[in-house]
Enzyme design. Structure first.
Site, PDB file in Angstrom:
ATOM      1  N   LYS A 131       1.011  -1.078   0.068  1.00 34.44           N
ATOM      2  CA  LYS A 131      -0.251  -0.039  -0.035  1.00 34.44           C
ATOM      3  C   LYS A 131       0.867   1.347  -0.007  1.00 34.44           C
ATOM      4  CE  LYS A 131      -3.801  -2.133   2.048  1.00 34.44           C
ATOM      5  NZ  LYS A 131      -4.540  -2.498   3.294  1.00 34.44           N
ATOM      6  N   GLN A 144      -5.161  -1.478   9.462  1.00 36.28           N
ATOM      7  CA  GLN A 144      -4.965  -2.662   9.004  1.00 36.28           C
ATOM      8  C   GLN A 144      -5.686  -3.768  10.089  1.00 36.28           C
ATOM      9  OE1 GLN A 144      -3.588  -3.362   5.732  1.00 36.28           O
ATOM     10  NE2 GLN A 144      -4.254  -5.517   6.072  1.00 36.28           N
ATOM     11  N   ASP A 168     -11.400   3.052   3.884  1.00 32.83           N
ATOM     12  CA  ASP A 168     -12.031   1.443   4.021  1.00 32.83           C
ATOM     13  C   ASP A 168     -13.453   1.456   3.666  1.00 32.83           C
ATOM     14  OD1 ASP A 168     -10.067  -0.663   3.612  1.00 32.83           O
ATOM     15  OD2 ASP A 168      -9.875  -0.902   5.836  1.00 32.83           O
TER      16      ASP A 168
END
Ligand code: NDP
Length: 291
Positions: A54, A98, A121
């Site tokens: 990422k 995460q 997200d």
């Protein structure tokens, strides 16, 4: 005749190219450089790889990348404090924590603390609500990627019968909302669905997000249907090594489908690309930029 293979790797590269060009435009027109902060707690090896990828792709697209690696034993209070700090940091436009988080941490509490406009997200209840009532929202990355892949086969999905297998908050439900927005007739199948093969057979578009290796069989697929396989399952392979398979039996389904995503190399690469796309969208939302 085998169906067309949808090349997720190549399509993800196109999405990243578009993101890089959007980033350049934000810089020149508005003096803005989008920033993505990723928080990783603990040593989970798969999460470490995701976070590294990422960060690398964020920088390649011309954005700023902020990585926060915390030890496994970090307290919930300290993680919450970091999220608050990132919420208040104007250089940070997107925040990603995460998952999975260590067991002593309440993941929902952490995710719900992220400002909805920085929630790249798309898991915050505010974004879930915005998506469901059709307002501008940050939408979970894998569902967005899945719909982009389907649209590379057929740009206009309007009127298609779509069957989504799986009803998780991360994939099944948001992908169903997106397909509804595309004017599909959407059926959501799950573990209690009766005669699931027959239900799937009605679909012009199948999105499988189940987590059961190769569950979807070739004889469930309507000839010519588009099949998007979200599943990533590690199973024993040859020579004692493991391999990745999807939720669809690829060989069987590919023979009947009009187009199908492979695993790996289908939906997987789209997820990070859509995260970068969401970071650009978050930057625009925070600065009232509509286009
Ligand atoms: P969940 O376990 O959260 O949800 C699975 C869903 O599938 C549930 O709704 C469940 O039904 C349904 N289901 C389970 N077994 C059956 C069955 N036998 N028949 C019909 N439905 C069934 O999984 P996720 O949504 O998080 O993930 C699904 C898959 O996608 C996994 O393989 C995961 O690894 C992969 N994934 C891939 C990503 C990517 O980047 N490509 C990102 C996220 C996930 P019920 O609700 O009734 O229990």
């Amino acid at each position: 005749m085998a169906g067309r293979v949808i090349d997720g790797k190549a399509i993800a590269a196109d999405v990243r190219k578009q993101v890089a060009s959007d980033v350049a435009a934000l810089k020149s027109a508005h003096g803005l450089t989008p920033g993505l902060a990723v928080v990783l707690v603990g040593e989970d090896p798969a999460s470490q790889v995701y976070v590294r990828n990422k960060g690398k792709q964020t920088i390649e697209c011309g954005m700023q990348s902020f990585e926060h690696r915390l030890p496994e034993e970090t307290s919930e209070a300290d993680i919450l404090a970091l999220v608050q700090q990132l919420n208040n940091d104007p250089a940070v436009n997107g925040i990603l924590v995460q998952l999975p988080l260590p067991k002593h941490v309440d993941s929902n509490k952490i995710l719900n603390t992220i400002l909805p406009d920085k929630d790249v997200d798309g898991f915050h209840p505010a974004n879930v609500g915005r998506l469901s009532i059709g307002e501008r929202a940050l939408v979970p990355c894998t569902p967005v990627g899945s719909v982009i892949l389907a649209k590379t086969v057929q740009e206009n999905l309007s009127g298609l019968n779509a069957v989504v297998i799986g009803r998780s908050n991360i994939v099944g439900k948001p992908v169903a909302q997106l397909l509804l927005k595309e004017n599909c007739t959407v059926t959501i199948a799950h573990s209690r669905t009766r005669n699931i093969g027959k239900v799937v057979k009605e679909a012009d578009l199948v999105i499988a997000a189940v987590g059961v290796p190769e569950m979807v069989r070739g004889n469930w697929i309507k000839p010519g249907a588009i099949v998007i396989d979200v599943g990533i399952n590690r199973v024993p392979g040859e020579n004692g090594k493991s391999k990745l398979v999807g939720d669809c039996n690829y060989e069987e389904c590919a023979r009947v489908a009009g187009a199908i995503t492979p695993v790996p190399g289908g939906v997987g690469p789209m997820t990070i690309a859509c995260l970068l796309k969401n970071t650009v969208e978050a930057t625009k939302m925070q600065n009232n930029i509509t286009s």
